[in-house]
Structures are given as structure tokens and as C-alpha cells.
Write an enzyme that holds these catalytic residues in place. Structure first.
Site, PDB file in Angstrom:
ATOM      1  N   ASP A 565      26.159  41.410 137.323  1.00  0.00           N
ATOM      2  CA  ASP A 565      27.185  41.049 136.348  1.00  0.00           C
ATOM      3  C   ASP A 565      26.547  40.697 135.001  1.00  0.00           C
ATOM      4  OD1 ASP A 565      29.727  40.521 135.396  1.00  0.00           O
ATOM      5  OD2 ASP A 565      30.269  39.220 137.065  1.00  0.00           O
ATOM      6  N   GLU A 568      25.073  43.022 129.804  1.00  0.00           N
ATOM      7  CA  GLU A 568      25.075  43.566 128.436  1.00  0.00           C
ATOM      8  C   GLU A 568      23.797  43.221 127.635  1.00  0.00           C
ATOM      9  OE1 GLU A 568      29.041  43.212 130.113  1.00  0.00           O
ATOM     10  OE2 GLU A 568      27.593  41.637 129.671  1.00  0.00           O
ATOM     11  N   ASP A 642      36.127  42.835 132.752  1.00  0.00           N
ATOM     12  CA  ASP A 642      37.223  41.896 132.987  1.00  0.00           C
ATOM     13  C   ASP A 642      38.479  42.290 132.206  1.00  0.00           C
ATOM     14  OD1 ASP A 642      35.476  40.513 134.604  1.00  0.00           O
ATOM     15  OD2 ASP A 642      34.837  39.151 133.016  1.00  0.00           O
TER      16      ASP A 642
END
Length: 967
Positions: A565, A568, A642
Site C-alpha cells: 500500500d 507512491e 481509495d
């Protein structure tokens, strides 16, 4: 050997000398030109590298020598010498068997053609083709640490190519504005939650451009978006020049009015410009007045929003209601034609979400449509300009070229193509075991159950350790899941709290980003930490070792896959771009400005090579929230982050997934049903209401989940996940409800399709195939398909047409003209080249099968390897010749790399009505030696309800030798 090398060196030296006299130098497969007349902001040298018959690299520099550099995206390439170089009137011509490149020695302009020179693929713009501007990393972007002068300085570059009117562009990764054809569009390329940027664009003219840059980039307009007062003359709602009228009404009805010359409250820095002390929660905000344009232009706007947002121009709703949660705002692009000197009325209608919320509206610098339609690429910081031209006979060949450059995709584990159940989050081991047990009791197929974040102690993020009070016996939990034939995926972030041993170990080697700690940033749980520097090889090894010691080897390899997760990396939400760079830098390799977009690929490298070093024969599988060119070589897939539980977000995932796959990355999925629900849905959940006839929000929620699950059955990853409201089928609706029935129906259909889907998975590796296919890939000669955003081919045999409007019970479907088409459920036949109104009852979405398709179905299963496909029901659709290759292997190991797999080719001759099942090729441990095919022949005019268990067909015994069947 020494003599051979000496002779070869002499030959190359003579060749290079001769070429230099001609205006270029040739060294191996490199052809270099020093431009005759250097111009300001132009290149000094241009170099072509012939990579293969259909790939040519173009490297340009404004310096006096090319930089020495290593690529993070390009894998080592084999030497290639089968090409010719010539010179004609100051043009260097490089020719392979497939393509021809022309390089102008005076200007450095490059153009690409078919090998015979009759078809031009692409040409750099004659005036703007290549431009360079020196770039120095701003001090505030560096972060805590130092850069050398060489690391701090580089080049901003822009490449511009001519583009004909009938061209269409695709790829660039996963973005959220419901755009498919990117011709004439703008896209900022950076990584963020729900946004994945890949520097690869493909054309319907059957070529692609991959540029080797890791920094923030732009496709389309290279300029920053303008604040409204810089783009237009503003007038408030009363006609007074200089601003728009901002009206802020709080939840108690108190109103504040002020003048706004810009609408720019988009991050943690700029929200400080909102009215001080005004409470946004429950408020209603409007910005209204007039825009006066300085030129006639089709203006391209970018809207940033958290909460509910609408935009009107001259009374027309140009942005229908959109919503996002405050902690994860979204951007949306739209266009509006404005006339010079004319005042156009604007209204921005905003209901903020939460106490802290965000909004913004900016406009692109106006360009003529001719300029806007060019292929234009801008890179903020690179060592030089470096791109690869890839040609092909079709888009599959172009994507194959991309994977030649960036690495072959793996054969993903078979179980990963089954159903995944997840939620944010399972809080105990008992919850996970109970959920999986309930799936088995209800006979609902499932393979993978997912442990999201916070299985650790509250203050121990990054420890990778289960909290004992909630997970008392992790090994027993894993054993229980496996005993129920489930797979276990676990979330691991590249984030560490300062108090953890893992943080301290990484930090001792200088492998932690320090800006967040220096600035005393606490996360939403109240703790301080930061992310590790995945660009450092030693850090990657240590990161994996920590995972291995705490999760993998410790529990006897019971973790089947990894959920990476926030890759980035997203150190903190909603910060300005410059601060995002500071938070994640400097890196081991240099500034985060230069390496801004590539974190996910080096992070994936850590886990892929780490696991294979520990257990080399077990297939690795990673799911990551970000992505970059080359990710596929690490057996890694992406999901779209999300997203909101909204119909518009559902639609946006269709184009997001299609363009992600067109960017060469084969395996993609999403939070099926959306991640973040609106408060109205949460209120239903907490109320305990179960009767949707008495609650409109519950009714809509169930239909949204149903339609999204139908959609999800026809993408590579079939995965349910989300916040607040549980996403297990029985928690969405009771088992007598059409929502439940439909979700279970498509789940079971997905497992019946496993022989088909797993064959596509094999083709991804062996044939560089793409499973989720925009219609342009197969039907690009039909101009009607170039921008169809909500239909696609799932492999060669299924065209999925999801329903994304609430309450819709039919939808328009375009049937490409190259084929006839069959309704999957009724066998009704339609000629191609027409738009039909297709039935879409609550429990079904339209799915069509092209004439010539060969479609294998396996047995009913509740997990992917429950049964071998000893009997395959093979549907053959008349009207066109067809073929299909069935691929099989051991499913979870790497023996396919050693040649242990098998294929069976099927071919259908429509004129002869003959199906040929060819000799099986290859073998593997546990392979079926004999099997049965039930062949169901579908022809026009034969209406038959789709029922695999009652299908009538010819039964053929197959022993691995060729069988011919007359149909």
C-alpha cells in the site's frame, strides 16, 4: 579471441571514421549526429539506437556529451546489428526490416516510417520538436539531506510531434477523469492515491512512445494550469470587475461573503486561504460571477474537489454532481467553449466534506486546437531526452515491444484470478477465519482473503508483527485458512513509526526519509514516522529481510501474497507538490524531483527478488497502489486506490483500467464497490436497516454493489474491498435478494471461465497479450470504437458492457462492424456495425460474443484448483474462422520457466464447419492425459438460454492427439 576482438575493433573504427566524414558516427547499433547549427534550447547531439526490427531509441542532449546513466525501466537488450545506415542530402536514414528513421543533421528532427518509406508513423514537429531548459532542484524540494551539484542540476525537456486529425492516443497509466482517447487532452503525470502515471503512450496508428524519465511529466499542454484571474477577466455576481463572489453559509445558517480572485484551496498549504474560523462541516459554499475570455478557445479546466461539487457555465451544468471524501480529494477535467470578450456566467456549487476540505478550479493556458492536438510530452527533470519509438502491425505488437524493453510479464498465480474478499479491515484472526468459513458454508467461490493494515499494535506501524491480543496464534490462523483452501494476502507499507526496531535499523544506514520527522508530522492515529528509501539497494534487501523474519519464513511461508500500500510513496495526504518531494527525498540515487514517479517499481523489486531468494519455486504476487513502466516483470499488479462508492467513480474505473492496460501493464483491479462511502450509506449501515423498500439509500447501495460486482467479473483482478459497510455478499443483501443472487452468479461464472482466463494469463507471458482490451485493440479500423469508454473485450471472446447508471435496465451497446455478435445469455445474433438497445435487468449486464469465438468453460468450483478441467464445455460461435489456445501449467510455481506447461490449439473453419483440436504440446507434473470436450455449436437464429449444466453438444474424447469435429 584477442585477434577477433582486434579485427572487429579495427573494422568498427574504420566504419566510424567513414561515417564521421559523412556527418554521423556509427558505433555498434548507435548512430550519433552532432548538429551542424546548435540553437538556444535545442539539442547539441542526437543519437539513434537500433534496438530491434521495430524499436528505435532516440536520445538527445543539450550538453557536449551524453550522460552515463542506468535505467530503472529498461532491461538489458540483446545486441542488434541487422540494419542499414545511409545518408542523403543531409538526412541520416536508418532502416530495419520493419521501420525506417530519418534524422536531419541540421536540426536533429527525427521522423519514423514503414520500412518501404511509404507510410509515416510519426514525425517530430519542425519548429518545436525538441527543446531543453536547464533545471535546478529548488532548495525546498530537497528534503533532509544533501545533493551533489550533479544531482541537483538537470534538464527540463519537451518533445512535440505532429499528429493527423484521425489519430487517437491511449495509455499513460490510470487516471480518474473518465477519459479514454487522450487526443487533445491534458494529463499531469505523477503518482498519487487513485492515480498511476506511466510514461508510455500508444496510437491507433500502431506505434508507441516510451520515454525514460522518472520525474513529474505532462502529456498535452506543457504549462501550469492558470488561476482564474490569470486566465480570464473576472466579474463578481453583481458585475464588478476583479473577482468572483464567494458565499459561505455554515451549518447554522450564518453567511460570510467575500471576493475571490482564484479558487485554489487544493492542499494543506492553500486551504489556509479559506475564511479563517469558518466551519466547513455542514456548510454550503458557492463561487459565482462571470468569466471574460481574452481569446476564442475551447478551454480545458481542472476541478479539484472534496465533498459534493457541481459546476455551471452560462446556466449549463458542465460538471454533474461529484463527491469525494475530504482526506482523499479528486480532480476532474472538463471543457467549455468561451468567446473572446463575452462574459460567461459561472457557478461553482460546493458542499464541503468534513472540517477540513478542499476545492479548486483552474484553466489550461489556451492553445489553438491544432497545437492542442499534437503529441506533446514534457518532463520536469531528466539527465537528457530519451525516448523509444515502437512500431507494430497492431497494438498487441506495440505492447509486445514495450515489454521487450521493460521486461516480460510473469505468469501470475492461478488463484490470483479467482475472487478476493477484503475489507477495511478484519480486526482479528477470528474474523478472517469466520468470513472464509462462511464462504465455504454458502458454497460461494473464493480464493484469496486479505488482511488490511493495523494488524500490528497501534503504536508499532512497520513492525510487521501481529498484535498478540487480536491475533494470538498467527500460524494457526494461516493453517486454518489454507485448510479451507484459501490464500492469504497481507498489507505491508513502506512506512515505519520512529519507535519501531525496523525504523531504527533502516535509519542507522541512512535509509529513512527524514523530512516528516524533522517537521514533527503525526499521522491520523497520532504517531510519528516516515518511509524507507527504496531506491537504495541495501535498503531493499533490509526491507525484505524484515518482512521475511517477521511474516514469511517465521510462519513457514504461509503468507501467499503481498499488498504494498501507499507505494507512491504517500508520506502524507493533501500536501503541495513541492512538499511531497521533500517528504520523500533525497533518495539514494538523487533528488526525489528527478525520481518522483518510480518508487513503486524499486519497492516491487525488493519483494519480488526477496521472496524468490528465500523460496525460489513459489510464484510471487504483489498488489500495489502505484505503478510504473516495467512493473509487470516483478509479478506485480495495481489497483486503483481509495476511490469513492459513487456511480461516477465506477465509470471512471472503466477508462482508468483500459488505459492502464494500454500502457503495457497487464493485471489491474479496483476496490469493487468503491472504497469510501458517503455518510448517507454509513448511516444506513449503523442504523441496522435491512429492508431497502423502506430506505432509498440502502436500495441504491445494493444496486451500486451489484452493478460494480458485475463489472468486476470482467477485469483481470476480481476483488471486493471497502470501508465501513462490509462487502461480503451476505452483508450486502440477504440471500433471497437479487443483489446477492447476481453477485454469486457472476462469481460462479468467473470460476467456470477459469480455463479461458488462465489461458489469457499464459498468453500475457508467452505472447505479451493484454487481457482487458479497449475495443481499439481488436477493432481499430472501425472509427466508432476509438472512444468507447464502457465496453471492452475481456480476452478475444467476451465483450463486457457494464451498467453504470442507477436504475438503468437497458443500455446502448455498439457492436463493432468487423464481426457478427451473439448475446451470451440468449444466443441472439446481431450484425456488426450498429448500435442496439441491450437488455440489462438488475441481475445481468450485457455481454456479447464475436462470431468465430471459441470459449472454454470448466467445472463448477469453489476455489481455483479444486478440480481439474477433465471436462471442458467448449462453445464455438459460427460466422467467422476462429482460434484459441488453451494454456495449462502447475498454477503456483515457476516450472513454466523450465518449459513445464502444455498448450492445446483449437481452430474453427467456418466454411467447412470444422473444429480442429490439435496435438497437445508440452507437459507438466499432474497434467491431465485424457479429457472430454463437450462442443456446443452456436449459430445465428438458434436462440438457446445460457446454461452450462444443461448445454447440449457433441462429446469428444481427447487423448492429446489431433481430433477433427464436424459441426
Amino acid at each position: 579471441m584477442k585477434i577477433t576482438r582486434t579485427i572487429l575493433s579495427a573494422i568498427l573504427s574504420m566504419s566510424a571514421s567513414a561515417a564521421l566524414a559523412a556527418g554521423y558516427t556509427q558505433n555498434g547499433n548507435f548512430i550519433t549526429v552532432q548538429l551542424q547549427h546548435h540553437v538556444d534550447h535545442g539539442p547539441s547531439f542526437v543519437r539513434l539506437q537500433v534496438v530491434s526490427d521495430h524499436i528505435i531509441r532516440v536520445e538527445s542532449t543539450a550538453e557536449q556529451a551524453f550522460p552515463q546513466k542506468n535505467s530503472l525501466m529498461i532491461v538489458p537488450q540483446r545486441p542488434f546489428t541487422h540494419y542499414q545506415v545511409s545518408e542523403e542530402n543531409g538526412i541520416v536514414i536508418v532502416k530495419t526490416d520493419k521501420v525506417l528513421a530519418k534524422l536531419d543533421e541540421a536540426t536533429g528532427r527525427v521522423a519514423f516510417y514503414s520500412a518501404d518509406g511509404t507510410k509515416q508513423y510519426l514525425a517530430e514537429d519542425a519548429k518545436q520538436g525538441k527543446s531543453f531548459t536547464p533545471f535546478t532542484v529548488p532548495e525546498r524540494e530537497i528534503g533532509v539531506g544533501k545533493l551533489t551539484e550533479a544531482q541537483r542540476n538537470g534538464w527540463t525537456w519537451q518533445a512535440v510531434f505532429d499528429s493527423p486529425k484521425d489519430e487517437a492516443f491511449y495509455g499513460l497509466g490510470q487516471h480518474q477523469s473518465e477519459e479514454l482517447n487522450m487526443k487533445g487532452k491534458n494529463e499531469d503525470l505523477f503518482q498519487y492515491n487513485t492515480k498511476i502515471s506511466v510514461p508510455f503512450v500508444v496510437s491507433n496508428k500502431n506505434y508507441g512512445i516510451l520515454w525514460d524519465s522518472y520525474s513529474y511529466c505532462r502529456f498535452g499542454n506543457p504549462n501550469d494550469y492558470l488561476q482564474l484571474h490569470r486566465a480570464f477577466t473576472l466579474y463578481n455576481k453583481d458585475g464588478v470587475k476583479g473577482s468572483l463572489t464567494g458565499t459561505y453559509t455554515d451549518s447554522e445558517g450564518k453567511t460570510l461573503v467575500r471576493q475571490e480572485d482564484s479558487i485554489y484551496f487544493e492542499n494543506s498549504e492553500t486551504i489556509g486561504h479559506l475564511p479563517q474560523g469558518f466551519k466547513l462541516k455542514g456548510a454550503h459554499v458557492t463561487y459565482e460571477g462571470y468569466l471574460e475570455s481574452p481569446v476564442d478557445n475551447l478551454y480545458r479546466f481542472i476541478l479539484y474537489y472534496a465533498g459534493y461539487m457541481k459546476v455551471y457555465i452560462d446556466g449549463k451544468e458542465v460538471v454533474a454532481e461529484r463527491w469525494r471524501t475530504a482526506w482523499n480529494p479528486n480532480s476532474f477535467k472538463f471543457e467549455a467553449p468561451l468567446k473572446q470578450g463575452k462574459r460567461s456566467k459561472i457557478l461553482i456549487d460546493w458542499y464541503p466534506d468534513g472540517d477540513v476540505s478542499y476545492c479548486g478550479l483552474r484553466a489550461a493556458v489556451p492553445q489553438s486546437e491544432e497545437e492542442q492536438s499534437k503529441l506533446r510530452i514534457w518532463s520536469e527533470m531528466s539527465r537528457d531526452m530519451d525516448y523509444y519509438f515502437i512500431a507494430g502491425d497492431n497494438l498487441d505488437q506495440v505492447i509486445s515491444g514495450y515489454r521487450t524493453l521493460t521486461g516480460k510479464a510473469q505468469v501470475y498465480p492461478k488463484w490470483a484470478l479467482g475472487y478476493w474478499q477484503s475489507r477495511e479491515r478484519y480486526k482479528t484472526s477470528g474474523e478472517m477465519e469466520d468470513v472464509l468459513s462462511e464462504f465455504r458454508k454458502r458454497h460461494i467461490p473464493i480464493d484469496n482473503i486479505v488482511q488490511d493494515w493495523n494488524y500490528w499494535k497501534l503504536d508499532s506501524w512497520g513492525s510487521h508483527e501481529f498484535e498478540q491480543s487480536r491475533y494470538p496464534h498467527p500460524q494457526a490462523m494461516l493453517d486454518s485458512i489454507h485448510a479451507m483452501h484459501g490464500r492469504f494476502m497481507i498489507s505491508v507499507w513502506p512506512k515505519f513509526y520512529c519507535s519501531t526496531k525496523n525504523y531504527q535499523e533502516l535509519d542507522a544506514h541512512g535509509w529513512i526519509y527524514h523530512q516528516a520527522v524533522k517537521d514533527s508530522i503525526y499521522d491520523w492515529l497520532g504517531f510519528m514516522g516516515s518511509f524507507y528509501d527504496a531506491y537504495a539497494p541495501g535498503a531493499r534487501k533490509m526491507f525484505w529481510r524484515q518482512m521475511d523474519e517477521n511474516l514469511y519464513t517465521k510462519y513457514h511461508y504461509g503468507v501467499d501474497s503481498w499488498w504494498m500500500d501507499a507505494s507512491e510513496p504517500n508520506v502524507r495526504d493533501c500536501t503541495p507538490m513541492w512538499y511531497r518531494k521533500a517528504l520523500s527525498g533525497p533518495t539514494y540515487l538523487g533528488s526525489s524531483t528527478e525520481y518522483f514517479n518510480a518508487y513503486s517499481i524499486v519497492n516491487a523489486d525488493a519483494i519480488y527478488h526477496g521472496q524468490r531468494s528465500v523460496k525460489p519455486d513459489t510464484r510471487v504476487f504483489l498488489l500495489t497502489r502505484s505503478g510504473f513502466a516495467g512493473l509487470q516483470r516483478y509479478s506485480t499488479a495495481s489497483w486503483s486506490g481509495d476511490i469513492a462508492c459513487r456511480w461516477e467513480d465506477m465509470r471512471a474505473q472503466m477508462t482508468a483500467g483500459l488505459n492502464y492496460c494500454l500502457a503495457g501493464l497487464p493485471i489491474w483491479g479496483m476496490d469493487q464497490g468503491g472504497f469510501t462511502p458517503e455518510d448517507r450509506y454509513g448511516a444506513v449501515w449503523y442504523s441496522g436497516q435491512k429492508d431497502d423498500s423502506k430506505n432509498a439509500d440502502l436500495k441504491e447501495w445494493r444496486e451500486l454493489q451489484t452493478r460494480w460486482s458485475q463489472f468486476g467479473a470482467f477485469v483481470p483482478l476480481y476483488r471486493a474491498h471497502g470501508q465501513v459497510l462490509y462487502r461480503e455478499p451476505w452483508n450486502i443483501a440477504p440471500d433471497n435478494h437479487p443483489a446477492y443472487k447476481s453477485i454469486v452468479y457472476y462469481d460462479r461464472l468467473r470460476y467456470r471461465l477459469m480455463p479461458y482466463i488462465y489461458s489469457l494469463n499464459g498468453a500475457i507471458h508467452f505472447k505479451d497479450y493484454t487481457m482487458m482490451r479497449a475495443l481499439v485493440m481488436d477493432y481499430g479500423q472501425d472509427t466508432q470504437v476509438l472512444d468507447i469508454k464502457d465496453q471492452w473485450m475481456f480476452g478475444p471472446a467476451l465483450m463486457a458492457c457494464p451498467v453504470s447508471q442507477y436504475g438503468a435496465r437497458s443500455r446502448q451497446v455498439y457492436l463493432p462492424k468487423q464481426n457478427g455478435w451473439y448475446d451470451l445469455y440468449t444466443n441472439t445474433y446481431y450484425d456488426g456495425g450498429q448500435t442496439i438497445t441491450a437488455d440489462a435487468p438488475y441481475e445481468r449486464i450485457p455481454v456479447f460474443v464475436p462470431a468465430g469465438a471459441i470459449l472454454p468453460y470448466g467445472p463448477q468450483m469453489e476455489w481455483s484448483d479444486q478440480k481439474k478441467a477433465s471436462e471442458i464445455t467448449l462453445y464455438v460461435y459460427a460466422g467467422k474462422n476462429g482460434q484459441f489456445t488453451l494454456y495449462e501449467d502447475e498454477g503456483t510455481n515457476y516450472n513454466y520457466e523450465k518449459g513445464k506447461y502444455a498448450t492445446i490449439d483449437f481452430s474453427y473453419d467456418d466454411a467447412a464447419k470444422l473444429l480442429t483440436i490439435s496435438d497437445r504440446k508440452g507437459d507438466f507434473y499432474g497434467m491431465l492425459k485424457n479429457r472430454t470436450f463437450k462442443i456446443v455449436y452456436c449459430v445465428p437464429g438458434q436462440k438457446v438460454a445460457f446454461n452450462l449444466d444443461k448445454a447440449i453438444g457433441k462429446v469428444v474424447k481427447y487423448t492429446g492427439k489431433t481430433v477433427t469435429v464436424k459441426l
